[in-house]
Design a protein around this motif. Sequence first.
Motif: not given
Lengths: 224, 224
Positions: A136-154
């Motif tokens: 949700a945060e990534v959609i809101l902010t379009q922050d690419v770094k936050a998207a990479l964090q998601l990969e680790q959680d995955d």
Amino acid sequence: MREAYQAELASINDGLVEMANLVGSAIGLATTALLDADLQLAESVISADEQVDDLQRDLENRAITVLARQQPVATDLRTVVTSLRISADLERSGDLAQHVAKLARMRYPERAVPHDLRRTILEMGRLAQRMMAQAAEVILTQDVKAALQLEQDDDRMDELHRAIFQHLMDDRWHHGVETAVDVALVGRYYERFADHAVSVARRVVYLVTGERADDLPTDGPRGM
Amino acid sequence: MREAYQAELASINDGLVEMANLVGSAIGLATTALLDADLQLAESVISADEQVDDLQRDLENRAITVLARQQPVATDLRTVVTSLRISADLERSGDLAQHVAKLARMRYPERAVPHDLRRTILEMGRLAQRMMAQAAEVILTQDVKAALQLEQDDDRMDELHRAIFQHLMDDRWHHGVETAVDVALVGRYYERFADHAVSVARRVVYLVTGERADDLPTDGPRGM
């Protein structure tokens, strides 16, 4: 006219954030319902999914209206098309949260998850919820770094999924076939939920950077 | 210009038919690989899925190009948007066929499916293949009646899925937990595959009639 159009694009984005927040909350509540055998909570998660489905339909119609009336090109066009894909991911995530709640309901008043797997499932549920909040945060902010964090959680989610299967296949498993099947399916629901959160983030990254992330790894811990 | 545009729309449609045929064939071959523990066949299904993914990417890019260059409205716009959704359904169906093949590979040289469930799985595989062939037909002909036929096949699929779970939960089950989990997951793959075939057909019906079919019932036999 131009302003109204940008406002409509922003509003579609807000709708996606709202959907992501709803399904993130749903997976958290479904996990509680599952672990506590809380029938009322399970029912509320199951019926709340309708709201997610309605939101998706609404967003899809609005995206199509924008395409028809504004005929966007370039980035705006990609934004609208991406919103269609993201809303489909989120709708499916809502279904998966609902599946978890339905398992809780089906086994009530028993608990579907045996004691020795509660901690793992609890972590999967928290992780799934956090991943969707991040999406949700990534959609809101379009922050690419936050998207990479998601990969680790995955990666962590895949570890937990693997741990479940190791536990099920252990000779000391003594909870019987029905519970094993329940746990195997529920593990898959969390893992798929996480995949959708990653997929949402990747679509945003692609939109922002123009670089397509690798295909979503749908492979679970058992090569499936 | 106008003619080239209609030709491009038709060609996107042909691409969808090709995708549907590929994944229909994949689920058939994956079923054979699973039931016969045929490693070579399983490997070929697994690697062939890349072709489906490539096709999807290609179709998506072409759809976006049509939206950008031709700025379609009304029915043409809905056709293009629907093609995006259908290609996503088909891509996911390809993944599911691949999951079946991966299970065959993982258990090789053993057979993942015990003798007493072979007939049920065989029927699920055949039904899944037929349903996807029918979905391809619906994309090609836009025949609404053929789409309705798919719903009946889907009911049969749900019956078979239910039968599997009844069998697993039977006290006489003696194949152990690992096999139970394998069969439960594989049953779910077929059931989801069938859901996607139905979803494809419903999207075409919606395109043709403007009437949205009810939401896809993702509920499996166990209320999940």
